[in-house]
Design an enzyme around this catalytic site. Structure first.
Site, PDB file in Angstrom:
ATOM      1  N   GLN A   1      36.618  38.431  46.579  1.00  0.00           N
ATOM      2  CA  GLN A   1      37.397  37.723  45.569  1.00  0.00           C
ATOM      3  C   GLN A   1      37.876  38.709  44.504  1.00  0.00           C
ATOM      4  O   GLN A   1      37.307  39.783  44.330  1.00  0.00           O
ATOM      5  CB  GLN A   1      36.567  36.611  44.929  1.00  0.00           C
ATOM      6  CG  GLN A   1      36.304  35.458  45.877  1.00  0.00           C
ATOM      7  CD  GLN A   1      35.429  34.395  45.237  1.00  0.00           C
ATOM      8  OE1 GLN A   1      34.416  34.709  44.625  1.00  0.00           O
ATOM      9  NE2 GLN A   1      35.822  33.143  45.391  1.00  0.00           N
TER      10      GLN A   1
ATOM     11  N   ARG B   1      33.525  36.907  36.245  1.00  0.00           N
ATOM     12  CA  ARG B   1      32.644  36.867  37.414  1.00  0.00           C
ATOM     13  C   ARG B   1      33.328  36.128  38.551  1.00  0.00           C
ATOM     14  O   ARG B   1      33.990  35.120  38.343  1.00  0.00           O
ATOM     15  CB  ARG B   1      31.334  36.148  37.074  1.00  0.00           C
ATOM     16  CG  ARG B   1      30.353  36.115  38.245  1.00  0.00           C
ATOM     17  CD  ARG B   1      29.210  35.149  37.998  1.00  0.00           C
ATOM     18  NE  ARG B   1      29.658  33.770  37.865  1.00  0.00           N
ATOM     19  CZ  ARG B   1      29.999  32.989  38.887  1.00  0.00           C
ATOM     20  NH1 ARG B   1      29.984  33.443  40.115  1.00  0.00           N
ATOM     21  NH2 ARG B   1      30.385  31.744  38.671  1.00  0.00           N
ATOM     22  N   VAL B   2      33.171  36.669  39.741  1.00  0.00           N
ATOM     23  CA  VAL B   2      33.520  35.967  40.970  1.00  0.00           C
ATOM     24  C   VAL B   2      32.290  35.989  41.857  1.00  0.00           C
ATOM     25  O   VAL B   2      31.379  36.801  41.660  1.00  0.00           O
ATOM     26  CB  VAL B   2      34.745  36.585  41.694  1.00  0.00           C
ATOM     27  CG1 VAL B   2      36.020  36.378  40.898  1.00  0.00           C
ATOM     28  CG2 VAL B   2      34.528  38.057  41.987  1.00  0.00           C
ATOM     29  N   SER B   3      32.260  35.104  42.840  1.00  0.00           N
ATOM     30  CA  SER B   3      31.046  34.927  43.635  1.00  0.00           C
ATOM     31  C   SER B   3      30.906  35.913  44.780  1.00  0.00           C
ATOM     32  O   SER B   3      29.797  36.238  45.182  1.00  0.00           O
ATOM     33  CB  SER B   3      30.991  33.502  44.188  1.00  0.00           C
ATOM     34  OG  SER B   3      30.940  32.586  43.129  1.00  0.00           O
ATOM     35  N   THR B   4      32.013  36.377  45.346  1.00  0.00           N
ATOM     36  CA  THR B   4      31.914  37.235  46.525  1.00  0.00           C
ATOM     37  C   THR B   4      32.730  38.509  46.347  1.00  0.00           C
ATOM     38  O   THR B   4      33.674  38.562  45.545  1.00  0.00           O
ATOM     39  CB  THR B   4      32.407  36.501  47.798  1.00  0.00           C
ATOM     40  OG1 THR B   4      33.776  36.149  47.622  1.00  0.00           O
ATOM     41  CG2 THR B   4      31.573  35.260  48.073  1.00  0.00           C
TER      42      THR B   4
END
Length: 181
Positions: free
Chosen positions: A14, A8-11
Site C-alpha cells: 500500500q 500508516r498503511v496496513s501492508t
C-alpha cells in the site's frame, strides 16, 4: 509547539504518499510513517517514537482516525497518553480535535466505528474464503516472502539472521521455511 504527522498503511504494497501529502499540506513539520497493521499497537515503532517525544502543546495529526488504530480502546488510550503529555490529537477527515470537549465525544464514536469496520472486513474476508473453498478455487493467502530465495541463500551458506535481513522477515519465519523445505 510542533505539529507531528503520523501516516500508516496496513501492508507493504500500500502507498503512503497521499497521507504524507495531506499531512505536509496541514503544516506538519515532522511526519513519521509506517507500514504495519492497525489492529493493535504491537510493532508500531514510529507511533511509539512520536508518543515518546510529544511535549506540552504539540499536536499529533492523522488523516483519518483509523490510521491511529482499529481498536476503540487502543485509540482512546493513545488519545489519553497524548493528553497526559499536554498534547492534542487532530484528525483531518472529518476534522476533529481533542482541543475541545465535543472532539472527545466525536473521536470516541469514530473509534467505535473503526473497530466495527474492522470486524466487518474480517467477516467478509472469512465469508469470501469459505465461498472460494466451496468452489475449489481457494489457494491460500498470498506469500509474503520469496521462499525460493530464502532456500537459495541458505544453500549458499547464509545464516538465518542474514537471510531474514536480506528478505525482510523474522528469523523465526526463516526457520519455519527451512524446516518445511
Amino acid at each position: 509547539m510542533s505539529r507531528i504527522g503520523y501516516a500508516r498503511v496496513s501492508t507493504i504494497d500500500q502507498d503512503l504518499d497521499t497521507q504524507i501529502a495531506k499531512l505536509k499540506a496541514e503544516g506538519c513539520g515532522i511526519i513519521r510513517s509506517e507500514k504495519v497493521s492497525g489492529a493493535s499497537r504491537d510493532g508500531r515503532a514510529e507511533l511509539e517514537t512520536i508518543l515518546d517525544f510529544l511535549r506540552p502543546g504539540d499536536e499529533l495529526v492523522v488523516t483519518r482516525l483509523d490510521r491511529l488504530g482499529r481498536d476503540t480502546r487502543d485509540v482512546l488510550n493513545l488519545i489519553y497518553e497524548c493528553e497526559q503529555k499536554g498534547a492534542f490529537v487532530t484528525v483531518l477527515d472529518p476534522h476533529v480535535s481533542t482541543r475541545g470537549e465535543m472532539g472527545h465525544i466525536v473521536l470516541t464514536v469514530l473509534g467505535m466505528v473503526a473497530q466495527m469496520e474492522r470486524r466487518f472486513i474480517k467477516e467478509r474476508q472469512r465469508d469470501g474464503i469459505e465461498q472460494a473453498k466451496r468452489e475449489g478455487v481457494y489457494k491460500g493467502g498470498k506469500s509474503r516472502f520469496d521462499r525460493d530465495r530464502i532456500l537459495q541463500l541458505h544453500r549458499n551458506g547464509e545464516g538465518p539472521t542474514s537471510i531474514s535481513k536480506a528478505v525482510g522477515c523474522s528469523r523465526m519465519q526463516v526457520y519455519r521455511i527451512l524446516r518445511d523445505a
